[in-house]
Design a protein around this motif. Structure first.
Motif, short mmCIF file in Angstrom:
data_model
loop_
_atom_site.label_atom_id
_atom_site.label_comp_id
_atom_site.label_asym_id
_atom_site.label_seq_id
_atom_site.Cartn_x
_atom_site.Cartn_y
_atom_site.Cartn_z
N HIS A 1 0.84 -1.20 0.00
CA HIS A 1 0.00 0.00 0.00
C HIS A 1 0.87 1.25 0.00
CE1 HIS A 1 -3.11 2.85 1.34
NE2 HIS A 1 -3.99 1.95 0.92
N GLN A 2 0.34 2.33 -0.54
CA GLN A 2 1.12 3.57 -0.61
C GLN A 2 1.39 4.16 0.77
OE1 GLN A 2 -1.13 6.46 -2.80
NE2 GLN A 2 -2.96 6.30 -1.50
N LEU A 3 0.61 3.78 1.77
CA LEU A 3 0.83 4.25 3.13
C LEU A 3 1.68 3.28 3.96
CD1 LEU A 3 -2.69 5.67 4.08
CD2 LEU A 3 -0.63 6.95 3.45
N ALA A 4 2.22 2.25 3.34
CA ALA A 4 2.99 1.26 4.09
C ALA A 4 4.24 1.88 4.70
CB ALA A 4 3.34 0.09 3.19
N VAL A 5 4.94 2.72 3.95
CA VAL A 5 6.16 3.33 4.48
C VAL A 5 5.82 4.26 5.65
CG1 VAL A 5 6.03 5.20 2.77
CG2 VAL A 5 8.21 4.68 3.89
N TYR A 6 4.69 4.93 5.57
CA TYR A 6 4.26 5.78 6.69
C TYR A 6 3.91 4.93 7.91
CZ TYR A 6 1.54 9.14 9.38
OH TYR A 6 1.05 9.95 10.39
N ALA A 7 3.27 3.80 7.68
CA ALA A 7 2.95 2.90 8.79
C ALA A 7 4.22 2.37 9.45
CB ALA A 7 2.09 1.74 8.28
N GLN A 8 5.25 2.09 8.64
CA GLN A 8 6.52 1.62 9.20
C GLN A 8 7.17 2.72 10.04
OE1 GLN A 8 7.83 -1.60 8.79
NE2 GLN A 8 9.26 -0.91 10.37
N LEU A 9 7.09 3.95 9.57
CA LEU A 9 7.65 5.07 10.33
C LEU A 9 6.92 5.24 11.66
CD1 LEU A 9 9.49 7.64 10.43
CD2 LEU A 9 7.55 8.87 9.43
N ARG A 10 5.60 5.20 11.62
CA ARG A 10 4.83 5.38 12.86
C ARG A 10 5.03 4.20 13.82
NH1 ARG A 10 3.25 10.44 13.84
NH2 ARG A 10 1.00 10.24 14.17
N LEU A 11 5.25 3.03 13.27
CA LEU A 11 5.55 1.88 14.12
C LEU A 11 6.85 2.10 14.88
CD1 LEU A 11 5.10 -1.07 15.04
CD2 LEU A 11 6.26 -1.79 12.94
N SER B 1 13.15 -1.15 13.76
CA SER B 1 12.06 -0.70 12.89
C SER B 1 12.52 0.39 11.93
CB SER B 1 10.89 -0.18 13.74
OG SER B 1 10.35 -1.22 14.54
N PHE B 2 13.35 1.31 12.41
CA PHE B 2 13.87 2.34 11.52
C PHE B 2 14.81 1.74 10.46
CE2 PHE B 2 12.94 5.38 15.09
CZ PHE B 2 12.03 6.15 14.39
N GLU B 3 15.61 0.77 10.88
CA GLU B 3 16.49 0.10 9.91
C GLU B 3 15.66 -0.66 8.87
OE1 GLU B 3 19.52 0.43 9.46
OE2 GLU B 3 20.49 1.04 11.33
N LYS C 1 10.87 9.37 1.40
CA LYS C 1 11.02 10.71 1.94
C LYS C 1 11.24 10.70 3.45
CE LYS C 1 6.03 11.50 2.44
NZ LYS C 1 4.91 12.40 2.07
N TYR C 2 11.09 9.54 4.07
CA TYR C 2 11.31 9.44 5.52
C TYR C 2 12.69 8.88 5.86
CZ TYR C 2 6.21 9.80 5.39
OH TYR C 2 4.92 10.20 5.14
N GLU C 3 13.54 8.67 4.87
CA GLU C 3 14.83 8.04 5.14
C GLU C 3 15.73 8.93 5.99
OE1 GLU C 3 18.32 5.56 2.77
OE2 GLU C 3 16.74 6.60 1.66
N ALA C 4 15.78 10.21 5.69
CA ALA C 4 16.62 11.12 6.49
C ALA C 4 16.13 11.18 7.94
CB ALA C 4 16.61 12.52 5.87
N GLN C 5 14.83 11.20 8.11
CA GLN C 5 14.27 11.21 9.46
C GLN C 5 14.62 9.92 10.19
OE1 GLN C 5 10.07 12.00 9.55
NE2 GLN C 5 9.87 11.63 11.74
N ALA C 6 14.58 8.81 9.48
CA ALA C 6 14.92 7.53 10.10
C ALA C 6 16.39 7.50 10.52
CB ALA C 6 14.63 6.39 9.12
N LEU C 7 17.28 8.04 9.70
CA LEU C 7 18.70 8.09 10.05
C LEU C 7 18.93 8.91 11.31
CD1 LEU C 7 20.41 8.48 6.55
CD2 LEU C 7 20.66 6.55 8.13
N GLN C 8 18.26 10.04 11.42
CA GLN C 8 18.41 10.87 12.61
C GLN C 8 17.88 10.16 13.85
OE1 GLN C 8 20.01 13.84 12.96
NE2 GLN C 8 19.64 13.47 15.14
N ARG C 9 16.77 9.48 13.69
CA ARG C 9 16.20 8.74 14.83
C ARG C 9 17.13 7.60 15.26
NH1 ARG C 9 13.42 12.51 15.75
NH2 ARG C 9 11.13 12.59 15.82
#
Length: 306
Positions: free
Chosen positions: A90-100, A124-126, A136-144
């Motif tokens: 789903h197109q929201l799958a990456v967002y769901a992974q971020l929120r998880l 989860s971020f990895e 578009k959430y990759e940079a945010q994941a690296l910082q987290r």
């Protein structure tokens, strides 16, 4: 008469209207002051347990978001995981992974608590970076991820200092050494290295302690612990330096020592003992290898063969 009847009808009509108005006001639902709204999401998604609602991606996502907004992160994790299990494409799958991952991170309380939520957040971020590369959430994941590793380094330092204060030096050294292996560039690394040297000193390993203190001065010259480290290093070096050589007392010459020992030996053995004792038996030297090699034998003073 007509006027009286007309007035009576008007009065009855007004009374009926007032009764209806009062009934309408009394039937209005009462709101409690402590009622907490779920979120901006439609609350109908929490009603019922139909198959459609359990599999609809929009409903599952709305439930997860509602729990996240209420800071009920354990329930939010269940919904986001459910979404990813059913709708990975789903197109929201990456967002769901971020929120998880964010939900796991928000469940961490402080550095003196169980670091399991932080470890799950890192995983989860990895996973987001691995399964959704270039999002578009990759940079945010690296910082987290970096923030989570900072948290773990502080946790190791806290636990190591806890063990150090209770004289559990081996356990403390393990924690401090783990920081230097896994997080040498983190802010807590100089303090961990200094405490590692202190721990080695308490264990009696002064050589290891001096080695770590020298590393502290070289690698972290501007840290707050470097000054204390230099003073401790000077103290240990002074302690381990060899003492000044002392002048040996003048002794008798070897010749005089041999003469005195010979005199004492002769005085301690009476001459009659040699006369009373039987002469030593002389072995058969005819076939002796010493004779075949032409090596002469010398008779010692006590009659033994040397």
């Amino acid at each position: 008469m007509h006027r009286h009847s007309r007035g009576l009808c008007v009065g009855l009509t007004m009374m009926v209207c007032m009764v209806w108005f009062a009934a309408g006001c009394s039937s209005k639902p009462k709101t409690t002051a402590d009622a907490k709204p779920v979120s901006g999401t439609d609350e109908q998604i929490f009603l019922g347990d139909t198959i459609e609602k359990n599999y609809d991606p929009n409903v599952i996502m709305k439930r997860g978001e509602a729990f996240f907004d209420k800071e009920e992160f354990a329930e939010a994790i269940v919904e986001y995981q459910h979404f990813l299990e059913l709708h990975r494409a789903h197109q929201l799958a990456v967002y769901a992974q971020l929120r998880l991952a964010e939900s796991h991170l928000r469940m961490a309380k402080s550095i003196d608590r169980d670091p399991e939520p932080i470890q799950k957040a890192i995983a989860s971020f990895e996973k987001l970076r691995k399964e959704f590369p270039g999002s578009k959430y990759e940079a945010q994941a690296l910082q987290r991820i970096a923030d989570c590793h900072d948290w773990l380094a502080q946790t190791h330092l806290f636990v190591g200092q806890f063990y150090y204060r209770r004289a559990s030096y081996l356990a403390a050294a393990h924690r401090f050494d783990q920081i230097m292996k896994d997080y040498p560039d983190k802010k807590v690394a100089p303090e961990a290295l200094y405490y590692l040297a202190l721990t080695y000193q308490e264990l009696g390993a002064d050589d290891w302690a001096m080695e770590k203190l020298q590393l502290l001065a070289e690698k972290y010259p501007n840290s707050e612990n470097t000054g204390d480290g230099r003073r401790l290093l000077a103290k240990l070096e002074k302690k381990s330096s060899p003492p000044a050589p002392t002048v040996a007392a003048k002794t008798d010459t070897p010749t005089s020592q041999n003469q005195s020992s010979t005199t004492l030996l002769a005085a301690s053995v009476p001459s009659s003992s040699f006369a009373a004792s039987a002469p030593p038996s002389i072995p058969n030297l005819k076939n002796s290898p010493a004779l075949s090699l032409g090596q002469p034998f010398v008779s010692c003073r006590l009659g033994a063969w040397c």
